[in-house]
Design a protein around this motif. Sequence first.
Motif, PDB file in Angstrom:
ATOM      1  N   ALA A 175       2.754  -4.712   8.594  1.00  0.00           N
ATOM      2  CA  ALA A 175       1.606  -4.166   7.881  1.00  0.00           C
ATOM      3  C   ALA A 175       1.805  -4.247   6.374  1.00  0.00           C
ATOM      4  CB  ALA A 175       1.362  -2.722   8.307  1.00  0.00           C
ATOM      5  N   GLY A 176       3.027  -4.578   5.939  1.00  0.00           N
ATOM      6  CA  GLY A 176       3.269  -4.741   4.513  1.00  0.00           C
ATOM      7  C   GLY A 176       3.184  -3.461   3.714  1.00  0.00           C
ATOM      8  N   MET A 177       3.461  -2.306   4.358  1.00  0.00           N
ATOM      9  CA  MET A 177       3.399  -1.042   3.623  1.00  0.00           C
ATOM     10  C   MET A 177       4.640  -0.863   2.778  1.00  0.00           C
ATOM     11  SD  MET A 177       2.135   1.839   6.182  1.00  0.00           S
ATOM     12  CE  MET A 177       0.713   1.590   7.207  1.00  0.00           C
ATOM     13  N   GLN A 178       4.509  -0.032   1.748  1.00  0.00           N
ATOM     14  CA  GLN A 178       5.695   0.340   0.976  1.00  0.00           C
ATOM     15  C   GLN A 178       6.607   1.166   1.860  1.00  0.00           C
ATOM     16  OE1 GLN A 178       3.404   2.130  -2.236  1.00  0.00           O
ATOM     17  NE2 GLN A 178       5.240   1.701  -3.392  1.00  0.00           N
ATOM     18  N   TRP A 222       9.265   1.049  14.888  1.00  0.00           N
ATOM     19  CA  TRP A 222       7.938   1.424  14.378  1.00  0.00           C
ATOM     20  C   TRP A 222       7.929   1.372  12.849  1.00  0.00           C
ATOM     21  CZ3 TRP A 222       2.942   2.758  15.040  1.00  0.00           C
ATOM     22  CH2 TRP A 222       2.374   3.681  14.165  1.00  0.00           C
ATOM     23  N   VAL A 280       6.076   5.037   1.997  1.00  0.00           N
ATOM     24  CA  VAL A 280       4.881   5.489   2.712  1.00  0.00           C
ATOM     25  C   VAL A 280       5.043   5.288   4.200  1.00  0.00           C
ATOM     26  CG1 VAL A 280       2.393   5.450   2.623  1.00  0.00           C
ATOM     27  CG2 VAL A 280       3.696   4.380   0.815  1.00  0.00           C
ATOM     28  N   LEU A 297       5.808  -1.326  10.445  1.00  0.00           N
ATOM     29  CA  LEU A 297       4.889  -0.927   9.384  1.00  0.00           C
ATOM     30  C   LEU A 297       5.271  -1.602   8.064  1.00  0.00           C
ATOM     31  CD1 LEU A 297       4.194   2.871   9.930  1.00  0.00           C
ATOM     32  CD2 LEU A 297       2.774   0.912  10.491  1.00  0.00           C
TER      33      LEU A 297
END
Lengths: 341, 318
Positions: free
Chosen positions: A130-133, A122, A136, A126
Amino acid sequence: MRRLVRHKLFWPVATLLLLIAVSAAFNPSFLSIAWRDGHFYGNLVDILNRAAPLMIVSLGMTLVIAVRGLDISVGAVVAIAATVAALMIGGSFSASGDVASEHPLWLALGTALLVAAACGLWNGLLVVKAGMQPIVATLILMVAGRGIAQLLTGGQIITVYYTPFFTLGNGFLLGVPVALWLAAALWCGLHLLLSRTALGLFIRAIGGNPEAARVAGIRAASITLCVYTFCSLAAGIAGLIISSNVKSADANNAGQLLELDAILAVTLGGTALTGGRFTLAGTAVGALIIQTLTSMIYSIGVPPEVNLVVKAALVFAVMLLQSAEFRSLVSRAVRTGHKPA
Amino acid sequence: MNRRLLPLSITILLFAGMAAFGAIRYDGFLSPQVFLNLLIDHAFLCVVAVGMTFVILSGGIDLSVGAVIALTTMISAALLEAGWNPWASMALVLVLGSLFGAAQGYLIQRFALAPFIVTLAGMFLARGCCYLISTESIAIDNPTWSSIAQARIPVGLDASLTVGAVIALLVVLAGMRVAHASEFGRTVYAIGGGEASARLMGLPVATAKVGVYLLSGFCAALGGLVMTFYMLSGYSLHAVGLELDAIAAVVIGGTLLSGGVGYVAGTLFGVLILGIIQTLIAFDGTLSSWWTKIVVGALLLLFCLLQRLFEARSRKAA
């Protein structure tokens, strides 16, 4: 001598030896190792045993940091894995004295590790899809994960009565703690995997420059995904050891602040937080430094309150030593102080 | 409509939606005091989150704020116990907090260290100092402090605010002014957008970078004072994990963790949303407190995904 000092493991090992020397100076019996009740016994064995879960988590964290990531959800994953295992093995609230497990041990441990790996997948999705940092992306699981673990346990501490489960955190194999065997096996496996296959090179390349690595044909996305999954899996193993050691699962406090200790161990070991350069051996030494420091503070009779301040001072010192700016400042100061020959 | 205002308006809409849900579902939810209590109960979080907003806007992070709050409560309680003048001790802790933040900022700026690690060590240091002062909780019975804690400022409609809540509102207003109408604020946004280009533009990058951590340290100390007005005690374990709540409030308020984009006003609504989730769960009465964590996690996920969506779309438009 100069080559020795330049070796990337020099400073971590020197710090560790210094800490052990200080402990031994205050408490002469610190270094003694005895054979008692069919296993090794002594402060050093105790340190190794207690450091094992941190070492396992830190190995996963090393790889995540090597691909320019960070995983602050490991503490929550520890809580989740411990909870799942404790619930499946026999989390009855009444101490009836009956020690049969509700599900077979292997199934319980397997499910706990599977859930842990799913947590990592998971996180990885992300970050990659989703390219999140990374901070985060893993913050989400860090906040929600502990809530989920508390939801599973109903906020209660779940006690395990099934004795075979205790081997993981309290047992000995050939006189050496089982937890230490696990940590050592994981370290060796990882070391072989990263040095004998191209995977280590790929991870360094992704950490050095993700875009260049991708263009060079490295499947950066899938490797990053695997690395996050592995990190959570390692946290899951640590969670099993921790809950086996205390014979219960405490969703509120298990693995609390473990993410910070793990990141600290990785940094102390000499892995750059900017990614690309990593050392598994350094991480193991880093985890030992943290545990030795804690044990030392207890054994030389300093109030445990000082522990955090010493830890902070140590982090500041190591951090500055690692900074190129600081080293050049010092060498400039030294050069202007003494005329070079 | 300005695309940059979109996350902020979603935050406000979400808050309104949650308030409407509560009003329909529970009796007595729609009273002014319930809403003012959101601010009163989370005044210290609000103060800290404003400081955190600046740090995050500059592309950094400050993990030390929760520990600095605890240290502030300990120092002020210890000083009052030693018979210090209350105003002098307030001034002293604010100066100490600012210095603590500035020292972290100096390390980060001067030696190019990772903010995460520096402020992590700062967190250990501040918590450790708390334990050095005392491992027990210290009660505050100073008359000035108690009168500040008990003071209620009526705002009409039978509702009132505490001094802490008023401080929080003033900090938000001051933060908005500094962020959007000062050289410091513009420099912080520029650093978050791209540090190298900010430096090439001739902006005072080094000063501003130390400045954001100084500001965050000051806000944490002020938040610590607000907490003592609320709790009337100093304790080493006050505000454990508050740094994560503050970061969550900033992110839910629409500020990007990569820096350069966001509003201080959004942070206020981020704090209010965290507050209203707890209030809704308290009003419901059947849900346990861990649902707060799960909902906050889900909201964080929602906001981060939305932000990624906006970024992807604006990149396509450009």
